[in-house]
Design an enzyme around this catalytic site. Structure first.
Site, short mmCIF file in Angstrom:
data_model
loop_
_atom_site.label_atom_id
_atom_site.label_comp_id
_atom_site.label_asym_id
_atom_site.label_seq_id
_atom_site.Cartn_x
_atom_site.Cartn_y
_atom_site.Cartn_z
N CYS A 100 15.32 62.42 -14.34
CA CYS A 100 16.66 62.10 -13.82
C CYS A 100 16.80 60.63 -13.45
O CYS A 100 15.84 59.98 -13.04
CB CYS A 100 16.93 62.90 -12.57
SG CYS A 100 16.69 64.65 -12.77
N ARG B 169 14.55 57.43 -19.89
CA ARG B 169 13.75 58.27 -19.01
C ARG B 169 13.76 59.73 -19.47
O ARG B 169 12.94 60.52 -19.01
CB ARG B 169 14.26 58.18 -17.58
CG ARG B 169 14.14 56.79 -16.99
CD ARG B 169 14.85 56.70 -15.67
NE ARG B 169 14.20 57.48 -14.64
CZ ARG B 169 13.31 57.00 -13.79
NH1 ARG B 169 12.96 55.74 -13.83
NH2 ARG B 169 12.76 57.77 -12.88
N TRP C 60 17.66 65.83 -15.84
CA TRP C 60 16.61 66.47 -16.65
C TRP C 60 16.37 67.82 -15.99
O TRP C 60 15.87 67.86 -14.86
CB TRP C 60 15.37 65.59 -16.64
CG TRP C 60 14.35 65.91 -17.68
CD1 TRP C 60 14.35 65.53 -18.99
CD2 TRP C 60 13.14 66.66 -17.50
NE1 TRP C 60 13.23 65.99 -19.63
CE2 TRP C 60 12.47 66.69 -18.74
CE3 TRP C 60 12.56 67.31 -16.42
CZ2 TRP C 60 11.26 67.34 -18.92
CZ3 TRP C 60 11.34 67.96 -16.60
CH2 TRP C 60 10.72 67.97 -17.85
N ASN D 26 17.65 62.96 -7.42
CA ASN D 26 16.43 63.05 -8.24
C ASN D 26 15.37 63.72 -7.37
O ASN D 26 15.26 63.38 -6.20
CB ASN D 26 15.90 61.67 -8.61
CG ASN D 26 16.74 61.00 -9.66
OD1 ASN D 26 17.72 61.56 -10.12
ND2 ASN D 26 16.35 59.79 -10.03
N GLY D 27 14.57 64.57 -7.96
CA GLY D 27 13.51 65.23 -7.19
C GLY D 27 13.74 66.73 -7.18
O GLY D 27 14.53 67.26 -7.96
N GLU E 85 -6.12 60.17 -27.57
CA GLU E 85 -4.85 59.46 -27.41
C GLU E 85 -4.07 59.45 -28.73
O GLU E 85 -2.86 59.66 -28.74
CB GLU E 85 -5.12 58.03 -26.90
CG GLU E 85 -3.93 57.12 -26.82
CD GLU E 85 -2.77 57.66 -25.98
OE1 GLU E 85 -2.95 58.62 -25.22
OE2 GLU E 85 -1.66 57.11 -26.10
N LYS F 274 -0.39 61.02 -29.35
CA LYS F 274 0.74 60.22 -29.86
C LYS F 274 1.37 60.92 -31.06
O LYS F 274 2.57 61.01 -31.17
CB LYS F 274 0.20 58.84 -30.24
CG LYS F 274 1.08 57.69 -29.95
CD LYS F 274 0.99 57.11 -28.57
CE LYS F 274 1.25 58.05 -27.46
NZ LYS F 274 0.99 57.52 -26.14
N GLU G 67 3.31 64.10 -29.96
CA GLU G 67 4.50 63.80 -29.15
C GLU G 67 5.70 63.40 -30.00
O GLU G 67 6.82 63.80 -29.71
CB GLU G 67 4.23 62.63 -28.21
CG GLU G 67 3.44 62.98 -26.98
CD GLU G 67 3.22 61.76 -26.13
OE1 GLU G 67 3.61 61.78 -24.97
OE2 GLU G 67 2.66 60.75 -26.62
N HIS H 175 -19.76 73.10 -33.45
CA HIS H 175 -19.80 74.15 -32.44
C HIS H 175 -18.51 74.97 -32.42
O HIS H 175 -18.26 75.68 -31.46
CB HIS H 175 -20.08 73.55 -31.05
CG HIS H 175 -21.40 72.83 -31.00
ND1 HIS H 175 -22.59 73.49 -31.13
CD2 HIS H 175 -21.69 71.51 -30.87
CE1 HIS H 175 -23.58 72.61 -31.07
NE2 HIS H 175 -23.06 71.40 -30.93
N LYS I 51 10.25 60.11 -19.63
CA LYS I 51 9.38 58.94 -19.44
C LYS I 51 8.60 59.02 -18.13
O LYS I 51 7.41 58.75 -18.10
CB LYS I 51 10.25 57.67 -19.46
CG LYS I 51 9.46 56.38 -19.32
CD LYS I 51 8.64 56.09 -20.54
CE LYS I 51 7.84 54.82 -20.46
NZ LYS I 51 6.73 54.85 -21.45
#
Ligand code: F6R
Length: 604
Positions: free
Chosen positions: A2, A27, A74, A100-101, A481, A485, A488, A504, A599
């Site tokens: 948000c 965001r 969001w 927000n929150g 990583e 990427k 995502e 294994h 974000k």
């Protein structure tokens, strides 16, 4: 997640707020809304599910006013919809709140308010704040907000307007960022400087438990219990242009290409050639304390957790201190033993990630020393930690992290070198690492020149339904990583494994339709990595190697320049950012705003 933006001054507020919302789009959000104080009194609100442009299309021609607040949402409580979008107004339409929150005791408060006859217009937790403010009998708006917040449990960054107090906006913060922008006879409030930086670079960041009243020509800050606080505006380091696309098609591309300068920035002014070490001004850790550290525990989420894994191996390798990295989200729930001789390091690009912040708070409550490796100056985690290293990557707008990841790892290399040189790292090794660090910007540039070749490879691999990434020891976090990427932004399923673990279990997955990306540095594990590639080839798997020299076992090799062994992971990750980027592009994905992601993850 948000975003909030608000304005009070003399200018026409709606275009200003819409522009602010656009700057917050990165965001991640699913709906947006705006409320203004109309010229003839009263509040006027418009909301829309979807993008800011859909909200803009709904804003009537006659929507004049000079005070307003706006929000990108969001969804957490209630699906994305017009009704659930903020601002939330009370039944009489006098109070408007953007939040927000998360309100933890929302169901309980809602039940009580409903029992008192309040009719809710949305399913959100945030709406309870509006009704609590509207029902307060206090005289001033500040007092009404304060009374409401006394019974709200959870996190919030809020901005509030009231039709009976048209000369002000009241803001408050607890766990979700709130910054004030100080202009000439105009004031802004936002959750992120990005929303206000094109108008002012003078900002005040509220602390948790702090509130503010903004009037057109004045602002004041105070605690939620009413005590005045001092707030001196600081100048934001970045300019509005740092948030622009700069001629690139996407922010991700811009940010990948910015890495040579970004790395140069994190090194600038920190290297001490005389003692083959580095100076880290904000560390707040003297040599005696540094010598007393027995363990290092690094905590972060997602990409930052991966950067922490490379950081741990740098610290262990150069400073010979046992070190590891753990997801902050897991750490905080396992009642960890907090040891006084352990140095804890919180890693976060945004400095806002709730799980990391909560881990830091838990550690501090238990008396631990916590440093931060953070990009956003003055962010919650930067403020909560006892010192640390700023990453200086510059604003990162794309939801997925690239330049911040790279700079975070370089910041860890600096920290490892610093700790190493206080402990047992020789002058010669210090010098070797410094030379390696200095070579990085040019070597990254060299990798970026291979973009066209990587693009061709991406077109080929974009057909895969699933991909495997493998690496050993230092190469393993690079594999993790790179696989994150890829998934995502391309939505291709990807797995990352230590190459040593293949036989294994995961080897069962290998077949021609499951290509493998292998991280194959020219180091002491080269032969072991080659053996892993043999195993894959024997199962008819396709291999794309990222290596320092051509690999015969691989179907394709992307060559990267050799640095010092310890610093190689920094370079090996770069072509794989481009691979993920071009794969996603070939599949027509919305690269800067991947589905379901935000974000800054400011909620649990
Ligand atoms: C992935 C990515 C995320 C973040 C994670 C933590 O590309 O960016 O995995 O790294 O959400 O965010 P920060 O670093 O802001 O704490």
């Amino acid at each position: 997640m948000c975003g909030i933006v608000g304005y009070i001054g003399k200018r026409d507020v709606a275009p200003l707020l819409l522009e602010g919302l656009q700057r917050l789009e990165y965001r991640g959000y699913d709906s947006a809304g705006i409320v203004i104080a109309g010229k003839s009194g009263g509040l006027k609100a418009v909301k829309a599910k979807g993008r800011v442009r859909e909200l803009e299309a709904r804003v009537p021609k006659r929507f004049a006013g000079t005070t307003g607040i706006a929000h990108t949402r969001w969804a957490t409580h209630g699906a994305p919809s017009d009704e659930n979008a903020h601002p939330h107004l009370d039944t009489e339409g006098k109070v408007a709140v953007v939040h927000n929150g998360i309100v933890d005791n929302a169901s309980e408060l809602r039940a009580k308010l409903e029992a008192d006859g309040v009719v809710f217009a949305s399913e959100t937790d945030s709406e309870v704040i509006t009704h609590l403010i509207a029902r307060s009998q206090a005289v001033s708006l500040e007092e009404k907000v304060r009374e409401a917040l006394k019974i709200v449990e959870g996190t919030y960054g809020i901005a509030v307007m009231h039709a009976d107090f048209p000369d002000r906006i009241v803001a408050a913060r607890n766990g979700s960022p709130v910054v004030l922008g100080i202009g000439e006879k105009e004031m802004f409030v936002a959750s992120d400087v990005a929303a206000l930086i094109s108008h002012t670079r003078q900002v005040v960041t509220l602390d948790d438990g702090e509130m503010a009243t903004l009037k057109a020509d004045d602002f004041r800050t105070y605690t939620t219990s009413g005590t005045r606080t001092t707030a001196t505006p600081e100048t934001v380091e970045w300019e509005a242009a740092s948030y622009d696309m700069g001629g690139h098609d996407t922010y991700m591309h811009k940010e990948i290409c910015e890495q040579p300068e970004a790395v140069d920035r994190v090194l600038r002014g920190r290297i001490d050639d005389k003692f083959s070490t580095v100076h880290l001004g904000g560390l707040n850790l003297d040599a005696r304390e540094a010598r007393g550290i027995r363990r290092v525990k690094i905590l972060g989420c997602g990409t930052s957790y991966h950067a922490g894994m490379i950081g741990a191996s740098l610290i262990e390798g150069l400073a010979r201190i046992p070190a590891d990295s753990e997801p902050a989200s897991e750490f905080r729930y396992r009642n960890p033993v907090v040891d006084p001789d352990t140095l804890y390091i919180a890693v976060s690009q945004s400095g806002e990630t709730y799980d990391v912040l909560a881990a830091v708070q838990e550690l501090k409550r238990k008396g631990a020393r916590v440093l931060g490796v953070v990009n956003v100056v003055g962010s919650a985690i930067a403020r909560e930690t006892d010192g640390g290293v700023y990453v200086h990557a510059g604003p990162e707008v794309c939801v997925v992290s690239t330049k911040c990841f790279t700079n975070t790892v370089v910041a860890f290399a600096l920290l490892a070198l610093h700790l190493g040189r206080i402990r047992d790292l020789s002058v010669a090794d210090g010098k070797r690492i410094i030379e390696g660090l200095r070579a990085l910007p040019e070597q990254i540039q060299e990798i970026l020149t291979q973009e066209e070749d990587i693009k061709k490879l991406a077109a080929d691999y974009a057909e895969a339904k699933s991909m495997m990434f493998i690496g050993r020891v230092r190469g393993y976090p690079v594999a993790l990583e790179a696989s994150l990427k890829l998934k995502e932004i391309s939505y291709i399923h990807a797995e990352a494994y230590p190459a040593s673990e293949l036989k294994h279990g995961p080897l069962a997955l290998i077949e021609p339709a499951m290509p493998t990306v292998a991280i194959v540095p020219d180091d002491s594990l080269l032969e072991k990595n080659r053996a892993a590639m043999e195993e894959i080839k024997a199962r008819s798997g396709r291999i794309l190697a990222v290596a320092h020299r051509e690999q015969e076992k691989a179907d394709h090799t992307i060559l990267v320049p050799k640095n010092e062994d310890e610093l190689d992971p920094i370079l090996m990750g770069i072509p794989l950012q481009l691979l993920a980027y071009h794969t996603a592009l070939a599949l027509g994905r919305d690269i800067d705003k991947p589905r379901n992601l935000a974000k800054s993850v400011t909620v649990e």
